[in-house]
Design an enzyme around this catalytic site. Sequence first.
Site, PDB file in Angstrom:
ATOM      1  N   ASP A  22       0.913  -1.175   0.014  1.00  5.53           N
ATOM      2  CA  ASP A  22      -0.022  -0.075  -0.133  1.00  5.53           C
ATOM      3  C   ASP A  22       1.021   1.237   0.083  1.00  5.53           C
ATOM      4  OD1 ASP A  22      -2.580   1.466   2.353  1.00  5.53           O
ATOM      5  OD2 ASP A  22      -1.297   2.365   0.785  1.00  5.53           O
ATOM      6  N   HIS A 137      -5.250  11.970  13.726  1.00  2.68           N
ATOM      7  CA  HIS A 137      -6.115  11.944  12.852  1.00  2.68           C
ATOM      8  C   HIS A 137      -7.293  11.260  13.163  1.00  2.68           C
ATOM      9  CE1 HIS A 137      -3.536  14.088   9.853  1.00  2.68           C
ATOM     10  NE2 HIS A 137      -2.679  13.068   9.978  1.00  2.68           N
ATOM     11  N   ASP A 174       2.913  18.842  13.822  1.00  2.85           N
ATOM     12  CA  ASP A 174       3.122  17.483  12.641  1.00  2.85           C
ATOM     13  C   ASP A 174       2.529  18.349  11.320  1.00  2.85           C
ATOM     14  OD1 ASP A 174       2.424  14.378  12.477  1.00  2.85           O
ATOM     15  OD2 ASP A 174       1.706  15.568  10.826  1.00  2.85           O
ATOM     16  N   HIS A 176       0.823  17.446   9.211  1.00  2.00           N
ATOM     17  CA  HIS A 176      -0.794  17.047   8.552  1.00  2.00           C
ATOM     18  C   HIS A 176      -1.687  17.924   9.891  1.00  2.00           C
ATOM     19  CE1 HIS A 176       1.615  13.707   7.132  1.00  2.00           C
ATOM     20  NE2 HIS A 176       0.755  14.006   5.849  1.00  2.00           N
ATOM     21  N   ASP A 267       7.270  14.890  10.803  1.00  4.38           N
ATOM     22  CA  ASP A 267       7.175  15.308   9.234  1.00  4.38           C
ATOM     23  C   ASP A 267       6.990  16.569   8.892  1.00  4.38           C
ATOM     24  OD1 ASP A 267       3.807  13.995   9.423  1.00  4.38           O
ATOM     25  OD2 ASP A 267       4.592  15.762  10.411  1.00  4.38           O
ATOM     26  N   TYR A 307       8.657  10.561   8.741  1.00  2.11           N
ATOM     27  CA  TYR A 307       8.670   9.268   8.083  1.00  2.11           C
ATOM     28  C   TYR A 307      10.316   9.271   7.320  1.00  2.11           C
ATOM     29  CZ  TYR A 307       4.005   9.489   9.225  1.00  2.11           C
ATOM     30  OH  TYR A 307       2.888   9.501   9.948  1.00  2.11           O
TER      31      TYR A 307
HETATM   32  N1  LIG Z   1      -3.844  11.010  -2.995  1.00  7.11           N
HETATM   33  C1  LIG Z   1      -4.136  10.422  -1.450  1.00  7.11           C
HETATM   34  C2  LIG Z   1      -2.797  10.514  -0.864  1.00  7.11           C
HETATM   35  C3  LIG Z   1      -3.392  10.231   0.708  1.00  7.11           C
HETATM   36  N2  LIG Z   1      -2.227  10.468   1.696  1.00  7.11           N
HETATM   37  C4  LIG Z   1      -2.518  10.022   2.840  1.00  7.11           C
HETATM   38  C5  LIG Z   1      -1.235  10.376   3.807  1.00  7.11           C
HETATM   39  C6  LIG Z   1      -1.850  10.266   5.198  1.00  7.11           C
HETATM   40  C7  LIG Z   1      -0.545  10.646   6.297  1.00  7.11           C
HETATM   41  C8  LIG Z   1      -1.015  10.369   7.742  1.00  7.11           C
HETATM   42  C9  LIG Z   1       0.242  10.899   8.569  1.00  7.11           C
HETATM   43  O1  LIG Z   1       1.241  11.062   8.240  1.00  7.11           O
HETATM   44  C10 LIG Z   1      -0.109  10.783   9.918  1.00  7.11           C
HETATM   45  S1  LIG Z   1       0.902  12.009  10.891  1.00  7.11           S
HETATM   46 ZN   LIG Z   2       1.792  13.716   9.636  1.00  6.96          ZN
END
Ligand SMILES: NCCCNCCCCCC(=O)CS
Ligand SMILES: [Zn+2]
Length: 678
Positions: A22, A137, A174, A176, A267, A307
């Site tokens: 994935d 999230h 973070d 995101h 990140d 990451y």
């Molecule tokens: N085209 C769709 C791309 C989807 N990307 C999703 C990445 C989730 C990252 C979650 C994360 O880093 C938690 S800190």
């Molecule tokens: Zn993140």
Amino acid sequence: MASGTALIYDEEMTTHKLLWSDPICDIEVPERLSSSYEQLRSYHLVERCVHVPAREGSEEEILLVHSLEHLEVAKSTQTMNEEELKRVSENYDAFFFHPSTYRCARLAVGATLQLVDAVMSGKVRNGMALVRPPGHHSQRNAANGFCLFNNVAIAAEYAKLKYGLQRILIVDWDVHHGQGTQYIFEEDPSVLYFSWHRYEHQEFWPSLKESDYDAVGLGKGKGFNINLPWNKVGMGNSDYLAAFFHVLLPTAFEFDPELVIVSSGYDSGIGDPEGQMNATPEVFAHLTHFLMQLANGKLCVILEGGYHLKSLGESVCMTVKTLLGDPVPQVSGEMAPCLSAVESIQNVRAAHKPYWKWLAYEDTSFLQNLSTKSHFLKTANSNPSTEHESKITNNNDTVKVDRFLELHMKNILFPVPPIKTATTGCEGSEHFLSEHVQLVKEMDKTEVEALVSGFYADLVKDNKTLLSLGSMFVILDKILKKEVCNGIATSPTAALSAAVALRHSVRLGFQRVLCVFVGDMQMIPNTEDGKMLIINICEKEQSGKTSCKHYFSLNWKEDAEGNDFFSAVLGFILPVAYSYQPNLTVIAVGPNRNLGISGISLLVALIQGLAESRIFAVIEDTEISLMQNVAKLLVGASTPAFGIYVPPTQEKVNRIKALRDQFQQEWKMLQCSVKEGI
Ligand SMILES: NCCCNCCCCCC(=O)CS
Ligand SMILES: [Zn+2]
């Protein structure tokens, strides 16, 4: 006063992993945890921390935030085969189950709550929990973005319930948006949620309208949700610091939290494939240092994303080093936020103007000049000159990033001087003597006279001054040689001592010396050559001396009610100081100071992030209690009590705005709004 830093890590949280291919989830690997822990060990940081074991979060604790249905679904996955795990995972956006995921997620919750207990019980002052799966999230009834249970949200609810807390700050650095955390607390005024995140005008995942700056919270929670969207990649140290100075910190000090929890995702650091940002690991030392000044130092740092293993590990180490009270390393890069960052900062300040006293006089006239469509500032297109050049061609070249970080971190991690503070035998010092403090011997008279050359010589009338100058020289010498981190001395004439200290420091080879002088400075050294930058906080303009690039007279009369100095420190002094990048800070308090002890404490506490925490404090010898307060701060024995928060008057806000408008081209960290018409 609690002391010590907890570190919570349990190897079992590395068993959760992706069983099928994935490309979205395959970056959330077990090695994120194990390599971060190894990096901490390699810097000998694990042994300096208090080890607190993880535990399983109970079902009851998880139900503080999540629905029973969500808990049941998660629990049911323990016995599933790969086929079934894959099917359940497909119900969520960017999440994967493994047979051990439920167990690991409960350990992540439990580790987080163990940290809250260790901090709230006073067993430690602060700490970090290295956990996975992450949490910010995940939502009441759904897993999302690698997150199953919202560790930080559960921790906040837990702390409110168990410790009766009424004001908790969650800082989510973070890259995101922690939309899960936002949804959970958006109507709750007791939890202030701040998040910055890569947004690119809703292009970047999770691509939500409610991640924009105008999502300020709902109902009673209005004003307690702060979103700072990054509409470009490549944001760096200066952008992050500007966000703290001009958005988060003024709000945080007004909110005055009883506990600070960080959704600590890395990140947002350089090299990360998700973030594509430019910030280097040492910036997290500064961000951590700022948050340590809140809530009497009660700070819980919980791992979220990150990451790029090397970037993650270095940033985790910078965070833990700072939690331990080590000097804060010099932040690298040009101290100038990019246009897009300043626009976002201006937008979020305007959006929050109705909810925060410190923003009462914010100039939002720019809203009238914009086309109604955009409603706020948006960079439809901006010329490259206003963006940061990326340090690395592209973040995806992991090896290149590894090498860059290898070199970059070499000159960042200096050995921590065993002795933090040197002091003269000044009266009152017996109160704070400890193994962290070194008494310096007096220098003999003839040596001092030799050092106090020309101009000042005839000012040195009596023996007492001569002796105090002598010990000052000894302290400055030790700071220069990095034998000590900082020093403090009292003086019968702080103004003279400061002036002599500045000249001596430049002569010793310090290239840029920042001097913050509180009170009547009387004699102002020549700052033409830029080797000194003086900020004189005084009651009235010094005779005839107007502000210029390296000399500022900031007129401030302390408010009798309490401490109204936050806007000056955060909105002016720190941005100028960080723009200047001093390699020594001299803080002097002269006669008839016009600032309260809490205002001065705030100044000393926050300014330690500069010059690798090299500070020399010289205090008028009549100010015994001030001297003791400052000394305790320099030793790291206490976090300042900032007294009653008083918002700045319109007059004071305008005074700072005038200085900012006048000098924001020279000292770019002052920028927090975009001039119309650019
Ligand atoms: N085209 C769709 C791309 C989807 N990307 C999703 C990445 C989730 C990252 C979650 C994360 O880093 C938690 S800190
Ligand atoms: Zn993140």
